[in-house]
Scaffold this active site. Structure first.
Site, PDB file in Angstrom:
ATOM      1  N   ARG A 188     -10.842  -4.114   1.762  1.00  0.00           N
ATOM      2  CA  ARG A 188     -11.883  -3.104   1.611  1.00  0.00           C
ATOM      3  C   ARG A 188     -12.933  -3.539   0.608  1.00  0.00           C
ATOM      4  NH1 ARG A 188      -8.058   2.309   2.180  1.00  0.00           N
ATOM      5  NH2 ARG A 188      -7.194   1.621   4.184  1.00  0.00           N
ATOM      6  N   GLU A 244     -14.663  -2.489  -1.628  1.00  0.00           N
ATOM      7  CA  GLU A 244     -14.743  -1.352  -2.551  1.00  0.00           C
ATOM      8  C   GLU A 244     -15.794  -1.583  -3.627  1.00  0.00           C
ATOM      9  OE1 GLU A 244     -13.180   1.469  -2.769  1.00  0.00           O
ATOM     10  OE2 GLU A 244     -11.348   1.292  -1.554  1.00  0.00           O
ATOM     11  N   ARG A 282      -6.982   2.221  -9.794  1.00  0.00           N
ATOM     12  CA  ARG A 282      -6.132   2.252  -8.616  1.00  0.00           C
ATOM     13  C   ARG A 282      -6.765   1.720  -7.333  1.00  0.00           C
ATOM     14  NH1 ARG A 282      -5.374   7.823  -6.128  1.00  0.00           N
ATOM     15  NH2 ARG A 282      -7.455   8.643  -5.951  1.00  0.00           N
ATOM     16  N   HIS A 283      -7.908   1.045  -7.437  1.00  0.00           N
ATOM     17  CA  HIS A 283      -8.538   0.459  -6.255  1.00  0.00           C
ATOM     18  C   HIS A 283      -8.567  -1.061  -6.333  1.00  0.00           C
ATOM     19  CE1 HIS A 283     -10.140   4.593  -5.797  1.00  0.00           C
ATOM     20  NE2 HIS A 283     -10.083   4.303  -4.514  1.00  0.00           N
ATOM     21  N   GLU A 331      -2.419  10.079  -4.953  1.00  0.00           N
ATOM     22  CA  GLU A 331      -2.167   9.925  -3.524  1.00  0.00           C
ATOM     23  C   GLU A 331      -1.657   8.504  -3.239  1.00  0.00           C
ATOM     24  OE1 GLU A 331      -5.288   8.687  -1.019  1.00  0.00           O
ATOM     25  OE2 GLU A 331      -3.447   8.120   0.003  1.00  0.00           O
ATOM     26  N   SER A 337      -1.271   8.346   3.421  1.00  0.00           N
ATOM     27  CA  SER A 337      -2.039   9.220   4.297  1.00  0.00           C
ATOM     28  C   SER A 337      -1.458   9.083   5.686  1.00  0.00           C
ATOM     29  CB  SER A 337      -3.500   8.786   4.335  1.00  0.00           C
ATOM     30  OG  SER A 337      -4.239   9.556   3.437  1.00  0.00           O
ATOM     31  N   ARG A 383       0.375   0.298  -4.924  1.00  0.00           N
ATOM     32  CA  ARG A 383       0.333   1.648  -5.493  1.00  0.00           C
ATOM     33  C   ARG A 383       1.723   2.252  -5.614  1.00  0.00           C
ATOM     34  NH1 ARG A 383      -4.659   5.551  -3.484  1.00  0.00           N
ATOM     35  NH2 ARG A 383      -6.233   4.038  -4.101  1.00  0.00           N
TER      36      ARG A 383
END
Lengths: 539, 539
Positions: free
Chosen positions: B311, B313, B319-320, B462, B465, B513
């Site tokens: 990604r 980002e 947390r990314h 989170e 998902s 994570r």
């Protein structure tokens, strides 16, 4: 992105089959026509029964709402088609699967072959006063192939053998609902599942069966995957990964995940895919080589990785892909690269043994469509030096450069000679000339023209490359420069060796190749779920 | 590629620490000076013993040739440092490891703390008439930290507790050889292994200990990885993958590998890395979402994948990452997305249970450097609807948009409330508003403003998902268009649904994570082997 690999619709079949031969396109066209006629015939053959049906609740399309997580209270599960045996005679069952074929016989009866995974069962829909109406038979006969249906009925055991299904019972249908509908198919699963031998045999008997070619299969991969051979291939692939991991975990290895986006090119050599990373030039990892060695420099001791490997290949061969799944191992050694070969030996013998034990059904499914001889291998893997290999070739008149690499042809020939002499199709060739190995390969202690390296072959094709690595930074720099690598591009890697790297070695294999060669398949695209090659980027 | 992430040398320390504070740079400089002085002192303190040494064979550098696979006949293996206990008293052992610290005491004695993985033992080199010469003590005292050494000696059990080593025995050295030498280190392992609490405690006692900051660690990752906490983190990570696979295999899932190079963007939404694929525009997979669903369309039934996710980002958060390891699951369902949540529930409870059982030592090692409370979770995972979650927040005065998504702060707050009310830090929040979910999410049967979807939280963050997916092509197209996705870019995916897709659902989590939150770590860079973030592409 557009073009060659889109799944065909009625409108653009011609453009899709640009990779297929015209002959194939014609076949597909004919097939589609036949299917449409069948569907038409099915609905026409039924009565024009439009009057209200008092048994209407027993069939029909399941409303989408029902599948939108409405029926939470329904915790019952269908019986697996593979579990339908004589033992269930007269029992009422619910099964879910695909309508593989639908055949109406007159107005009162329709046969549906329902398929779930590799299992098929015949479902008989006959008009019955209290359950099955003529309208229901009409509805069933009008279903499209590959639609997903729910069937409720009684298991019966016919007195004669049922041909064309795996299960030897029938289901006398009382209720039948369509869960999801398919449109007209570009390929039929039965055709896609057919072996060449079957087609030849039919041809000799004067019948012309459809042969689905590779590109059509791959263009419609989600359909093609539904064949028993393909379900077998990818379960075997999953099992190879599982055995690989279990063996290595039991030998005190642990699993790592190295970055696939890197600065520079991972090993110099082959072509890499380049990309822009936040304004910095970057490339995709050609292998986890450098990072798995850096994990060893980090005292991880013994590591393995299963992950994506990316090569901007221009090879249009049966065994090259632009993206594949690497099986990689790296480990500290004490003194000798034979410590690495010992792991290769035991690991792969364990993989072969376990596949033969646990994947019998899957191997049979593959073999039915693509016949192959089980792999011949020894309990302790044969090890030959490169020199010995070259000599064996020389002895039969094949001249190869003793300080060069073997080409594909020589490798295949040597495989043949080794099979004849030693009775194995799996062996290790080691002590390759240094010049043909990557810069990080450790030279031999007694002759720097050779290296502490090895390749491993299955059925005459290379599947593993491994070696002891150079762990001394000065020698590593010297070797990198000798191989024409710009030291700046691998500086982070070189730095990791300055703080004392343990002696170590490792190897890498390609998962798709292992499966292809174990199963004697002729094309690596058969063992890649959604293959990427120089011409294919989709689906 | 050059710049921020190169390992520092004496010349370019300043440029390296451009990400570090000036304070940190000063510390590092001070540390280096101390190390250099120590090394100097060590060689100076020894006698100027240049005369021939009749015991010279008992020490020295191992010639490279010996490690170039010369000594194949030597099949003996060293004793593991972790296995050195009282039971081996008076036994002769060979051990191999790193010289973590070297301390000369006068001219006749030198102490070496030898480290292998997370285990350390004190080795005592004392002048002895028949084994250890003064020259040998000098040689040992002059070794550089982190060099790899072979030690032969007798195990002895001292009468007092040994501080600063894991093993409570000593090795009285008779032979000592250096296998690989380290240059002067940019960070010491002891410093890198220190907890903040230790540093604070020392500070209160007036002693200033070195604190190694995150960027310095990552710039020198191969050194940083050698700390007990890091060895623990990555063994735990490996174990999470193992439990994940074992659980799913036992539930009739199998493992697939989907392509990471794709045409178009995988899900529309977030930014993707773009590249050129043989002249065609391509991008890196943001998730295996579309292909794992296509495998379900191919009748694979239940699949999982562990693989790279990419990604582009711009989030500079704890947390990314721009590249991480996805844990992905996709499965046929019969009627309800609770079938997917059931798997999530049992899978993660199994992961947590098994980690607590099998990784005690690793969890302790992590906790010593980064103290954390064990995760609180229930045997059966709590499920709340999104509406219930919003109400809980409202009840304490936190206003959130009932049809929007929760922001990080609201998620954290809700985690706190759930912990207080239900005593768990792991729970499922389901039935999210449709508008905040990806296009392939199935709307609810009773209210299309909501969706059959869920997120899962650990410690208020989170990590998973998931949802039921739309399996009807018409609705899928409608939803994609509503989300502003160009249908052409996902045509191969849409086509897979035309031949009847089974009702299905699935979920995805990030391995890094999961490990970060289970261990209560404060930064995802701690659980990524070689992290990639907006500012970091190396090492």
């Amino acid at each position: 992105m557009e073009g060659s690999s889109q799944t065909p619709t009625n409108e653009d079949l011609a453009s899709v089959s640009k990779n297929a031969t015209k002959k194939e396109a014609a076949k597909q066209e004919k097939l589609r026509r036949r299917q449409e006629q069948e569907a038409l015939a099915a609905s026409a053959s039924s009565l024009a029964v439009d009057e209200e049906d008092r048994l209407a609740a027993n069939y029909g399309d399941v409303p989408l709402k029902d599948i939108q997580s409405k029926r939470v209270e329904d915790v019952s599960r269908p019986t697996k088609v593979g579990a339908l045996t004589n033992a269930l005679e007269n029992c009422s069952v619910w099964i879910r699967g695909r309508a593989q074929t639908i055949r109406a016989v007159g107005k009162n009866i329709s046969f549906v072959v329902l398929r779930e995974r590799e299992f098929t069962v015949q479902c008989v829909v006959t008009v019955q006063p209290d359950t099955v109406s003529r309208q229901m038979v009409k509805y069933v006969s009008g279903l499209s192939r590959e639609s997903i249906i729910d069937v409720e009925g009684l298991v019966s055991v016919p007195s004669v053998e049922i041909k064309g299904t795996t299960q030897q019972v029938e289901v006398q249908v009382r209720k039948l609902y369509c869960v999801t509908k398919a449109v007209v198919l570009p390929i039929n699963i039965e055709d896609a599942a057919r072996s060449d031998a079957e087609i030849e045999k039919a041809l000799q008997a004067g019948e012309k069966l459809v042969r689905v070619n590779q590109d059509t299969r791959l263009n419609n991969r989600s359909l093609d995957l539904r064949t028993p051979a393909n379900l077998g291939i990818f379960r075997i692939q999953s099992q190879v990964g599982t055995i690989f991991r279990q063996f290595l975990l039991s030998e005190d290895f642990f699993e790592i995940h190295t970055p696939k986006i890197n600065p520079g090119s991972s090993e110099g050599g082959a072509a890499v895919f380049r990309l822009d990373y936040k304004g910095q030039p970057a490339c995709l990892a050609q292998s986890p080589q450098l990072h798995k060695q850096m994990a060893i420099c980090g005292d991880f001791g013994r590591v393995f990785e299963i992950g994506g490997v990316f090569r901007d290949e221009d090879s249009h061969t049966h065994r090259h892909l632009c993206e594949f799944t690497g099986l990689d191992v790296e480990m500290e050694i004490y003194w000798h690269y034979s410590e690495v070969m010992d792991i290769v030996d035991r690991l792969f013998v364990t993989i072969f043994d376990t596949l033969n034990e646990t994947c019998q059904k899957e191997l049979e499914a593959v073999g039915r469509q693509y016949p192959f001889e089980p792999l011949k291998y020894l309990p302790e893997t044969l090890r030959l030096t490169f020199k010995e290999g070259v000599q064996m070739l020389k002895d039969v008149g094949v001249e190869v450069d003793p300080m060069g690499d073997l080409n594909t042809e020589a490798e295949r020939k040597l495989g043949q000679l080794v099979l004849e002499k030693y009775g194995t199709e799996f062996y290790i060739l080691h002590r390759y000339p240094l010049a043909v190995r990557p810069f990080y390969t450790m030279p031999c202690h007694d002759n720097p023209a050779y290296s502490n390296s090895f390749d491993v072959f299955i059925r005459g094709e290379e599947i593993i490359s491994g070696s002891q690595r150079v762990h001394v930074p000065e020698l590593l720099e010297e070797r990198a420069q000798a191989c024409g690598i710009d030291l700046k591009t691998i500086s982070a890697y070189l730095d990791a060796f300055r703080y004392a790297a343990p002696p170590h070695g490792g190897f890498g294999a390609g998962l798709e190749r292992v499966v292809m060669l174990f199963c004697g398949l002729n094309n690596i695209r058969k063992t890649s779920l959604f293959p990427r090659d120089p011409l294919r980027l989709a689906p």
